[in-house]
Design a protein around this motif. Structure first.
Motif, PDB file in Angstrom:
ATOM      1  N   MET A 102       0.866  -1.174  -0.297  1.00  0.00           N
ATOM      2  CA  MET A 102       0.039  -0.330  -0.286  1.00  0.00           C
ATOM      3  C   MET A 102       0.842   1.378  -0.342  1.00  0.00           C
ATOM      4  O   MET A 102       0.266   2.580  -0.714  1.00  0.00           O
ATOM      5  N   ILE A 103       2.035   1.006   0.751  1.00  0.00           N
ATOM      6  CA  ILE A 103       3.429   2.298   0.939  1.00  0.00           C
ATOM      7  C   ILE A 103       3.114   2.914  -0.724  1.00  0.00           C
ATOM      8  O   ILE A 103       3.641   3.613  -1.032  1.00  0.00           O
ATOM      9  N   ALA A 104       4.115   1.786  -1.178  1.00  0.00           N
ATOM     10  CA  ALA A 104       4.428   1.007  -2.570  1.00  0.00           C
ATOM     11  C   ALA A 104       3.508   2.006  -3.318  1.00  0.00           C
ATOM     12  O   ALA A 104       3.670   2.580  -4.433  1.00  0.00           O
ATOM     13  N   THR A 105       1.825   2.321  -3.211  1.00  0.00           N
ATOM     14  CA  THR A 105       1.057   2.702  -4.342  1.00  0.00           C
ATOM     15  C   THR A 105       1.380   3.491  -3.840  1.00  0.00           C
ATOM     16  O   THR A 105       0.917   4.525  -4.933  1.00  0.00           O
ATOM     17  N   ILE A 106       0.550   4.772  -2.944  1.00  0.00           N
ATOM     18  CA  ILE A 106       0.781   6.490  -2.787  1.00  0.00           C
ATOM     19  C   ILE A 106       2.061   6.581  -2.637  1.00  0.00           C
ATOM     20  O   ILE A 106       2.315   7.198  -3.723  1.00  0.00           O
ATOM     21  N   LEU A 107       3.482   5.784  -2.953  1.00  0.00           N
ATOM     22  CA  LEU A 107       5.173   6.227  -3.620  1.00  0.00           C
ATOM     23  C   LEU A 107       4.673   6.409  -5.043  1.00  0.00           C
ATOM     24  O   LEU A 107       5.177   7.387  -5.820  1.00  0.00           O
ATOM     25  N   ARG A 108       3.948   4.833  -5.644  1.00  0.00           N
ATOM     26  CA  ARG A 108       3.788   5.414  -6.752  1.00  0.00           C
ATOM     27  C   ARG A 108       3.155   6.417  -7.891  1.00  0.00           C
ATOM     28  O   ARG A 108       3.363   7.010  -8.764  1.00  0.00           O
ATOM     29  N   ALA A 109       1.876   6.654  -7.282  1.00  0.00           N
ATOM     30  CA  ALA A 109       0.869   8.122  -7.358  1.00  0.00           C
ATOM     31  C   ALA A 109       1.627   9.087  -6.763  1.00  0.00           C
ATOM     32  O   ALA A 109       1.100  10.196  -8.060  1.00  0.00           O
ATOM     33  N   ALA A 110       2.281   9.466  -6.135  1.00  0.00           N
ATOM     34  CA  ALA A 110       2.762  10.065  -5.839  1.00  0.00           C
ATOM     35  C   ALA A 110       3.956  11.135  -6.645  1.00  0.00           C
ATOM     36  O   ALA A 110       4.213  11.994  -7.126  1.00  0.00           O
ATOM     37  N   ASP A 111       4.550  10.224  -7.286  1.00  0.00           N
ATOM     38  CA  ASP A 111       5.318  10.370  -8.692  1.00  0.00           C
ATOM     39  C   ASP A 111       4.880   9.986  -9.780  1.00  0.00           C
ATOM     40  O   ASP A 111       5.412  11.138 -10.205  1.00  0.00           O
ATOM     41  N   HIS A 112       3.778   9.346 -10.366  1.00  0.00           N
ATOM     42  CA  HIS A 112       2.584  10.107 -11.331  1.00  0.00           C
ATOM     43  C   HIS A 112       2.230  11.464 -10.995  1.00  0.00           C
ATOM     44  O   HIS A 112       2.281  11.859 -12.219  1.00  0.00           O
ATOM     45  N   LEU A 113       1.844  12.440 -10.140  1.00  0.00           N
ATOM     46  CA  LEU A 113       1.669  13.081  -9.924  1.00  0.00           C
ATOM     47  C   LEU A 113       2.326  14.566  -9.831  1.00  0.00           C
ATOM     48  O   LEU A 113       2.235  15.489  -9.479  1.00  0.00           O
ATOM     49  N   GLY A 114       3.354  14.109  -9.382  1.00  0.00           N
ATOM     50  CA  GLY A 114       4.883  14.949 -10.040  1.00  0.00           C
ATOM     51  C   GLY A 114       5.388  15.718  -8.424  1.00  0.00           C
ATOM     52  O   GLY A 114       5.724  16.705  -8.166  1.00  0.00           O
ATOM     53  N   VAL A 115       4.768  14.977  -7.530  1.00  0.00           N
ATOM     54  CA  VAL A 115       5.107  15.333  -6.125  1.00  0.00           C
ATOM     55  C   VAL A 115       6.594  15.399  -5.702  1.00  0.00           C
ATOM     56  O   VAL A 115       7.485  13.624  -6.614  1.00  0.00           O
ATOM     57  N   ALA A 117      11.077  14.942  -4.829  1.00  0.00           N
ATOM     58  CA  ALA A 117      11.776  14.713  -3.369  1.00  0.00           C
ATOM     59  C   ALA A 117      11.837  15.939  -3.135  1.00  0.00           C
ATOM     60  O   ALA A 117      12.286  16.942  -3.424  1.00  0.00           O
ATOM     61  N   ASP A 118      12.976  15.803  -1.768  1.00  0.00           N
ATOM     62  CA  ASP A 118      12.674  16.451  -0.588  1.00  0.00           C
ATOM     63  C   ASP A 118      14.124  16.664  -1.139  1.00  0.00           C
ATOM     64  O   ASP A 118      14.753  15.714  -1.074  1.00  0.00           O
ATOM     65  N   PRO A 119      14.097  17.803  -0.978  1.00  0.00           N
ATOM     66  CA  PRO A 119      16.430  18.225  -0.996  1.00  0.00           C
ATOM     67  C   PRO A 119      17.502  17.271  -0.269  1.00  0.00           C
ATOM     68  O   PRO A 119      18.696  17.443  -0.508  1.00  0.00           O
ATOM     69  N   THR A 120      16.707  17.340   0.830  1.00  0.00           N
ATOM     70  CA  THR A 120      17.466  17.169   1.927  1.00  0.00           C
ATOM     71  C   THR A 120      17.491  15.009   1.672  1.00  0.00           C
ATOM     72  O   THR A 120      18.236  15.328   2.989  1.00  0.00           O
ATOM     73  N   GLY A 121      17.033  14.778   1.373  1.00  0.00           N
ATOM     74  CA  GLY A 121      16.595  12.532   1.064  1.00  0.00           C
ATOM     75  C   GLY A 121      16.005  12.619   2.197  1.00  0.00           C
ATOM     76  O   GLY A 121      15.858  11.322   2.231  1.00  0.00           O
ATOM     77  N   LYS A 122      14.832  13.494   3.363  1.00  0.00           N
ATOM     78  CA  LYS A 122      14.480  13.023   3.990  1.00  0.00           C
ATOM     79  C   LYS A 122      13.192  12.235   2.741  1.00  0.00           C
ATOM     80  O   LYS A 122      12.379  12.515   2.029  1.00  0.00           O
ATOM     81  N   GLU A 123      12.115  11.424   3.858  1.00  0.00           N
ATOM     82  CA  GLU A 123      11.287  10.877   3.129  1.00  0.00           C
ATOM     83  C   GLU A 123      10.223  11.660   2.794  1.00  0.00           C
ATOM     84  O   GLU A 123       9.795  12.352   3.420  1.00  0.00           O
ATOM     85  N   ARG A 124       9.409  12.527   1.729  1.00  0.00           N
ATOM     86  CA  ARG A 124       8.713  13.342   1.161  1.00  0.00           C
ATOM     87  C   ARG A 124       6.711  12.806   1.166  1.00  0.00           C
ATOM     88  O   ARG A 124       6.321  13.351   2.066  1.00  0.00           O
ATOM     89  N   VAL A 125       6.778  11.911   1.101  1.00  0.00           N
ATOM     90  CA  VAL A 125       5.563  10.160   1.220  1.00  0.00           C
ATOM     91  C   VAL A 125       5.527   9.016   2.481  1.00  0.00           C
ATOM     92  O   VAL A 125       6.854   8.531   1.982  1.00  0.00           O
TER      93      VAL A 125
END
Length: 139
Positions: A102-115, A117-125
């Motif tokens: 489910m987390i992988a799906t959320i991350l894939r959707a964020a990528d698809h929507l163009g969210v 990445a955090d420039p500091t390397g922290k998880e943004r989603v």
């Protein structure tokens, strides 16, 4: 506004769509803040303007999901009503998704929507992002 585990275990029957009013009612049986386990109902109105479908419209996203379920799990419906055991977001086999999937799906959707990445390397989603972002959006 749900965490990944709540999405993975949500039942299709907990969603009622009113196409005339373009409102979805989602009954959430229990949540972390529901000490008495009474559950809560969330209403979401269509966010689309005119006839243009918006990607962030909860009503249309759930209407599409119910259509997908009807097509793939026809035996899990009695008329328009899903069986009690049908998950809202099942695997292809009809089982519950794992937290990681489910987390992988959320991350894939964020990528698809163009969210971005955090420039500091922290998880943004994360698996909690939908809950946090939804609460911020409503406030």
């Amino acid at each position: 506004m749900m965490r990944e585990l709540e999405l993975a275990t949500a039942r299709a029957r907990s969603v009622q769509l009113d196409f005339r009013r373009r409102v979805v009612t989602w009954h959430i049986s229990v949540s972390k803040t529901d000490a008495k386990a009474l559950g809560v109902r969330r209403l979401h109105r269509c966010a689309c303007k005119g006839t243009d479908w918006r990607a962030d419209c909860v009503f249309h996203a759930l209407a599409d999901q119910m259509l997908i379920l009807r097509r793939h799990f026809t035996d899990a419906f009695q008329g328009r009503t899903p069986r009690e055991d049908l998950l809202l977001f099942p695997t292809v086999e009809g089982a519950a998704c794992t937290k990681d999937n489910m987390i992988a799906t959320i991350l894939r959707a964020a990528d698809h929507l163009g969210v971005a990445a955090d420039p500091t390397g922290k998880e943004r989603v994360t698996g909690h992002s939908l809950r946090v972002t939804g609460a911020q959006g409503l406030s």
